[in-house]
Design a protein around this motif. Structure first.
Motif, mmCIF file in Angstrom:
data_model
loop_
_atom_site.group_PDB
_atom_site.id
_atom_site.type_symbol
_atom_site.label_atom_id
_atom_site.label_comp_id
_atom_site.label_asym_id
_atom_site.label_seq_id
_atom_site.Cartn_x
_atom_site.Cartn_y
_atom_site.Cartn_z
ATOM 1 N N LEU A 44 0.732 -1.290 -0.167
ATOM 2 C CA LEU A 44 0.124 0.037 -0.048
ATOM 3 C C LEU A 44 0.942 1.186 0.044
ATOM 4 N N PHE A 45 1.932 1.085 0.885
ATOM 5 C CA PHE A 45 2.662 2.195 0.733
ATOM 6 C C PHE A 45 3.333 2.670 -0.501
ATOM 7 N N PHE A 46 4.036 1.384 -1.253
ATOM 8 C CA PHE A 46 4.574 1.874 -2.461
ATOM 9 C C PHE A 46 3.419 2.196 -3.542
ATOM 10 N N PHE A 47 2.205 1.667 -3.431
ATOM 11 C CA PHE A 47 1.173 1.989 -4.454
ATOM 12 C C PHE A 47 0.736 3.241 -4.346
ATOM 13 N N ILE A 48 0.678 3.679 -3.211
ATOM 14 C CA ILE A 48 0.073 5.274 -2.869
ATOM 15 C C ILE A 48 1.363 6.402 -3.305
ATOM 16 N N THR A 49 2.542 5.951 -2.887
ATOM 17 C CA THR A 49 3.400 6.992 -2.904
ATOM 18 C C THR A 49 4.451 6.928 -4.233
ATOM 19 N N LEU A 50 4.580 5.768 -4.896
ATOM 20 C CA LEU A 50 5.231 5.700 -6.321
ATOM 21 C C LEU A 50 4.433 5.978 -7.431
ATOM 22 N N ILE A 51 4.988 6.725 -8.305
ATOM 23 C CA ILE A 51 4.477 6.563 -9.703
ATOM 24 C C ILE A 51 4.382 5.492 -10.469
ATOM 25 N N PRO A 52 3.451 4.823 -11.010
ATOM 26 C CA PRO A 52 3.420 3.444 -11.788
ATOM 27 C C PRO A 52 4.340 3.843 -12.975
ATOM 28 N N SER A 53 5.452 3.013 -12.950
ATOM 29 C CA SER A 53 6.278 2.985 -14.167
ATOM 30 C C SER A 53 7.193 1.542 -14.150
ATOM 31 N N PHE A 54 7.864 1.298 -15.263
ATOM 32 C CA PHE A 54 8.585 0.191 -15.208
ATOM 33 C C PHE A 54 9.794 0.351 -14.341
ATOM 34 N N SER A 55 10.289 1.420 -14.140
ATOM 35 C CA SER A 55 11.397 1.605 -13.207
ATOM 36 C C SER A 55 11.061 1.452 -11.798
ATOM 37 N N ASN A 56 9.722 1.155 -11.368
ATOM 38 C CA ASN A 56 9.358 0.630 -10.064
ATOM 39 C C ASN A 56 8.878 -0.406 -9.869
ATOM 40 N N ILE A 57 9.028 -1.161 -10.976
ATOM 41 C CA ILE A 57 8.711 -2.610 -11.267
ATOM 42 C C ILE A 57 8.912 -3.761 -10.194
ATOM 43 N N ILE A 58 10.257 -3.646 -10.157
ATOM 44 C CA ILE A 58 11.136 -4.438 -8.864
ATOM 45 C C ILE A 58 10.582 -4.153 -7.439
ATOM 46 N N LEU A 59 10.138 -2.873 -7.236
ATOM 47 C CA LEU A 59 9.806 -2.519 -5.784
ATOM 48 C C LEU A 59 8.187 -3.028 -5.576
ATOM 49 N N TYR A 60 7.480 -3.003 -6.723
ATOM 50 C CA TYR A 60 6.176 -3.698 -6.655
ATOM 51 C C TYR A 60 6.479 -5.174 -6.603
ATOM 52 N N PHE A 61 6.928 -5.651 -7.119
ATOM 53 C CA PHE A 61 7.176 -7.257 -6.968
ATOM 54 C C PHE A 61 7.523 -7.656 -5.627
ATOM 55 N N LEU A 62 8.626 -6.808 -4.999
ATOM 56 C CA LEU A 62 9.023 -7.203 -3.467
ATOM 57 C C LEU A 62 7.985 -6.977 -2.709
ATOM 58 N N ALA A 63 7.192 -5.826 -2.878
ATOM 59 C CA ALA A 63 6.075 -5.360 -2.082
ATOM 60 C C ALA A 63 4.937 -6.234 -2.004
ATOM 61 N N LEU A 64 4.779 -7.042 -3.210
ATOM 62 C CA LEU A 64 3.674 -8.237 -3.170
ATOM 63 C C LEU A 64 4.171 -9.461 -2.672
ATOM 64 N N ILE A 65 5.388 -9.653 -2.275
ATOM 65 C CA ILE A 65 5.562 -10.961 -1.447
ATOM 66 C C ILE A 65 4.911 -11.319 -0.518
ATOM 67 N N PRO A 66 4.728 -10.469 0.607
ATOM 68 C CA PRO A 66 4.023 -10.876 1.875
ATOM 69 C C PRO A 66 2.184 -11.076 1.471
ATOM 70 N N THR A 67 1.819 -10.649 0.215
ATOM 71 C CA THR A 67 0.438 -10.784 -0.144
ATOM 72 C C THR A 67 0.048 -12.202 0.043
ATOM 73 N N GLY A 68 1.099 -13.237 -0.708
ATOM 74 C CA GLY A 68 0.770 -14.537 -0.906
ATOM 75 C C GLY A 68 0.256 -15.275 0.545
ATOM 76 N N PRO A 69 1.214 -15.112 1.434
ATOM 77 C CA PRO A 69 0.823 -15.657 3.056
ATOM 78 C C PRO A 69 -0.320 -14.849 3.302
ATOM 79 N N ALA A 70 -0.485 -13.836 3.236
ATOM 80 C CA ALA A 70 -1.835 -12.969 3.651
ATOM 81 C C ALA A 70 -3.018 -13.713 3.032
#
Length: 239
Positions: free
Chosen positions: A37-63
């Motif tokens: 949520l923090f990255f989704f709200i604060t970062l501009i959607p772009s390919f340069s941020n895709i790795i950050l989105y990937f890492l941020a979604l890792i805990p979503t699976g266990p949730a």
């Protein structure tokens, strides 16, 4: 006793308890995804941020697995301890979930990157490929429902989780069609309202998916689960 039912077992009590449990589980699901949520709200959607989105979604699976486990217990036992059950499942299933979640997440990100390329380079061929990739994303989303359900309730090897998920995607067409409908409805609501609506409806959507997939889990328990055979398969349905 009232109308032959014990106190607290009336329809109104059952409904209010379910609403409370679903709301509480939704709060826990949001807390488990605060990094994303923090990255989704604060970062501009772009390919340069895709790795950050990937890492941020890792805990979503266990949730998600924790939601499926807790709501699976609710469906089977009609009662849960949401805080204890959710976080216990999150902890106990964390490693097993990552084993099945990370490959799925990687494939999804690859498909999304390709879709962005197709939309940026419009042509008839790219539009056809975009349609195929969108269908692939829908199928992966539906397949993932069984992956999370199986991981939440049973312990299998990763390849067996995938095999069972594919097998039941075709064997239980009625359940699979119902899950596809739920995925489409959820995506539709996200498009007309907001992407954030998924966070606030996650427990409700998951509850309907658990109900819809109940016959699949029962079939797996009957046909593929044995008591502690060679230590590699064990039932994990909450007692």
């Amino acid at each position: 006793m009232e109308n032959g039912k014990e106190f607290g077992q009336g329809l109104f009590s059952v409904v209010t308890n379910h609403v409370y449990w679903l709301a509480l589980l939704n709060v826990y699901f949001i807390l488990s995804n605060l990094v994303f949520l923090f990255f989704f709200i604060t970062l501009i959607p772009s390919f340069s941020n895709i790795i950050l989105y990937f890492l941020a979604l890792i805990p979503t699976g266990p949730a998600i697995t924790a939601l499926f486990f807790t709501l699976g217990k609710l469906v089977h036992e009609k009662e849960i301890e949401p805080t204890k059950d959710y976080f216990k499942s999150y902890k106990d299933n964390f490693r097993d979930t990552l084993k099945v979640w990370l490959p799925i997440l990687l494939v999804v990100f690859i498909l999304i990157v390709d879709l962005q390329y197709f939309y940026a380079q419009p042509s008839t061929f790219n539009q056809i490929l975009a349609g195929i990739f969108l269908v692939a994303l829908l199928l992966i989303g539906t397949f993932s429902i069984y992956v999370f359900s199986i991981t939440a309730q049973f312990t299998f090897r990763v390849r067996d989780v995938y095999r069972l998920s594919i097998y039941y995607s075709f064997k239980k067409i009625k359940a699979t069609t119902g899950n596809i409908g739920l995925v489409i409805l959820t995506v539709f609501l996200m498009n007309i309202v907001s992407d954030f609506i998924l966070l606030f409806l996650a427990s409700l959507v998951c509850y309907f998916m658990v109900m819809n997939s109940k016959t699949v889990m029962e079939d797996i328990k009957e046909n593929f689960v044995k008591e502690e055979r060679a230590g590699d398969v064990k039932i994990r349905i909450a007692k």
